[in-house]
Design a protein around this motif. Structure first.
Motif, mmCIF file in Angstrom:
data_model
loop_
_atom_site.group_PDB
_atom_site.id
_atom_site.type_symbol
_atom_site.label_atom_id
_atom_site.label_comp_id
_atom_site.label_asym_id
_atom_site.label_seq_id
_atom_site.Cartn_x
_atom_site.Cartn_y
_atom_site.Cartn_z
ATOM 1 N N THR A 1 -4.684 -6.075 -13.962
ATOM 2 C CA THR A 1 -4.066 -7.028 -13.042
ATOM 3 C C THR A 1 -2.988 -6.366 -12.196
ATOM 4 N N PHE A 2 -2.191 -5.490 -12.807
ATOM 5 C CA PHE A 2 -1.144 -4.795 -12.066
ATOM 6 C C PHE A 2 -1.749 -3.864 -11.014
ATOM 7 N N ALA A 3 -2.853 -3.212 -11.371
ATOM 8 C CA ALA A 3 -3.524 -2.344 -10.398
ATOM 9 C C ALA A 3 -4.032 -3.154 -9.204
ATOM 10 N N LYS B 1 -2.897 -2.929 -5.253
ATOM 11 C CA LYS B 1 -3.920 -2.783 -4.209
ATOM 12 C C LYS B 1 -3.722 -3.830 -3.106
ATOM 13 N N GLU B 2 -3.391 -5.079 -3.447
ATOM 14 C CA GLU B 2 -3.188 -6.128 -2.438
ATOM 15 C C GLU B 2 -1.953 -5.841 -1.590
ATOM 16 N N PHE B 3 -0.889 -5.331 -2.209
ATOM 17 C CA PHE B 3 0.309 -4.985 -1.436
ATOM 18 C C PHE B 3 0.024 -3.852 -0.453
ATOM 19 N N ASP C 1 -2.497 -4.127 6.880
ATOM 20 C CA ASP C 1 -2.821 -5.220 7.797
ATOM 21 C C ASP C 1 -1.518 -5.918 8.183
ATOM 22 N N ARG C 2 -0.778 -5.302 9.090
ATOM 23 C CA ARG C 2 0.545 -5.810 9.444
ATOM 24 C C ARG C 2 0.486 -7.145 10.178
#
Length: 390
Positions: free
Chosen positions: A24-26, A30-32, A38-39
């Motif tokens: 879950t932390f990985a 990845k989402e961050f 994707d600014r």
């Protein structure tokens, strides 16, 4: 014979809960990272709530004050000055123009330059002192009933306070109102909301659909892989833009015609002006929105970003254009932003033609504003498109 990887013994396996936390932390990391890349999406998530807070908290006011008012004074006297001072003290009327004739005052109201017109007749003071109870005419642009209702309601207190400091009035005048105020609610005397909403809805629907149609035009070509074939053709960026925009102008014109027919037949919205003027200015408005949408399409990297940019542009259009809330009630900075939006000018055009019978001469300022916005958007689109070809 190959050796197989030894299976870890149960004693060396991590507990199931620890493995789930690591996975879950990985995924969280990845989402961050994806958000950082994707600014535009990240900026939309932060920007839209701030814009909504700013607009709803500071820009929107359902009880507008200091509304532009034209004066037509046939005589200058102490009583007329007292009445004008009482009107100003209500804080709803701001005397911005001094008319020389009824025709000039009517033109200012019809073209939207003022919301009210106040006419004080000749011989007013003499008739008041004789106890004849003369009338002052207050003409209101009631095409926006929300913006004018509160100001008209405040006129009831003007009669009792206007002459409070004046002396030398006969007892007959002091025993009853010295004068009366006649209100003329033009263009929407019954204060029907449909007559105000439907013309504005015409521009709102066109803005939403035209922006999305063209905002996806270039990004769709890129994602489908047809952009390389398009660029290999002997065609300039301006020709590409005009070729992509032209079909949607026809579609938008048909869409506007259907909305106008529905407005007249279902909601009883009158057509007081020329449909030729409305049709021509509608084409100009459609072309302006298509040019802006095409500019978004050259900036965005994918269709999702194009839709996000369209929504960010559509939000201030619907809130600052005068469609939902009175334009005159907004602070000056919000009105400046609103003047830069095409929907603001088209709503004035639609309401002016349908409700007021305005001509092209009456709406020349709005037509020039739409033309300028369209040229700016087209220039940016062509310049940006060339940069994306590198």
């Amino acid at each position: 014979m190959t050796e197989s990887t030894p299976t870890p013994s149960p004693a060396h396996r991590p507990p199931p809960m620890v493995g789930m936390v690591h996975r879950t932390f990985a995924m969280l990391i990845k989402e961050f990272v994806q958000l950082r890349r994707d600014r535009l999406t990240f900026g939309t998530m932060i920007f839209i709530p701030l814009v909504q807070l700013l607009l709803f908290g500071y820009a929107i006011n359902t009880t507008p004050r200091n509304l532009p008012t034209a004066l037509l004074v046939h005589e200058t006297s102490d009583l007329s000055r007292s009445i004008l001072a009482a009107l100003k003290n209500t804080s709803y009327f701001s005397m911005t123009r001094l008319a020389k004739s009824e025709a000039e005052m009517d033109y200012w109201i019809r073209s939207g330059k003022v919301m009210f017109g106040v006419e004080i007749p000749a011989g007013f003071e003499r008739r008041v002192r004789r106890g004849e109870r003369p009338a002052i005419l207050v003409v209101a642009d009631a095409s926006d009933p929300v913006g004018s209702a509160t100001a008209l309601a405040s006129l009831a207190g003007v009669i009792s306070t206007a002459l409070a400091r004046d002396r030398g009035l006969p007892e007959s005048v002091e025993a009853k109102p010295a004068f009366e105020i006649r209100q003329h609610r033009r263009y929407n005397p019954a204060a029907e909301t449909s007559r105000n909403i439907v013309p504005g809805l015409l521009g709102t629907i066109l803005t939403m659909t035209m922006l999305i149609f063209t905002a996806l035009s270039v990004t769709r070509e890129i994602e489908r892989g047809t952009m390389e074939s398009l660029l290999s053709m002997p065609i300039s960026p301006l020709e590409i833009m005009l070729g992509k925009i032209a079909p949607y102008i026809v579609i938008g014109f048909l869409q506007a015609a259907l909305i106008i027919i529905a407005a007249v037949t279902l909601f009883g919205v009158p057509i007081a002006g020329s449909l030729t003027v409305l049709s021509g200015l509608s084409v100009l408005f459609i072309a302006t929105n298509l040019s802006i949408g095409y500019t978004f399409s050259t900036v965005a990297h994918n269709q999702l970003q194009a839709i996000q940019m369209s929504f960010m542009f559509f939000l201030p259009n619907i809130l600052l254009s005068g469609f939902m809330f009175p334009f005159a009630g907004m602070p000056k900075w919000a009105q400046i932003i609103g003047e830069c939006l095409p929907l603001t000018h088209y709503i004035r055009i639609a309401r002016g033609v349908l409700l007021k019978g305005a001509s092209l001469y009456d709406l020349k300022v709005e037509a020039l504003a739409l033309t300028g916005l369209m040229l700016v958007a087209m220039t940016l689109a062509v310049l940006r498109f060339r940069r994306t070809l590198d």
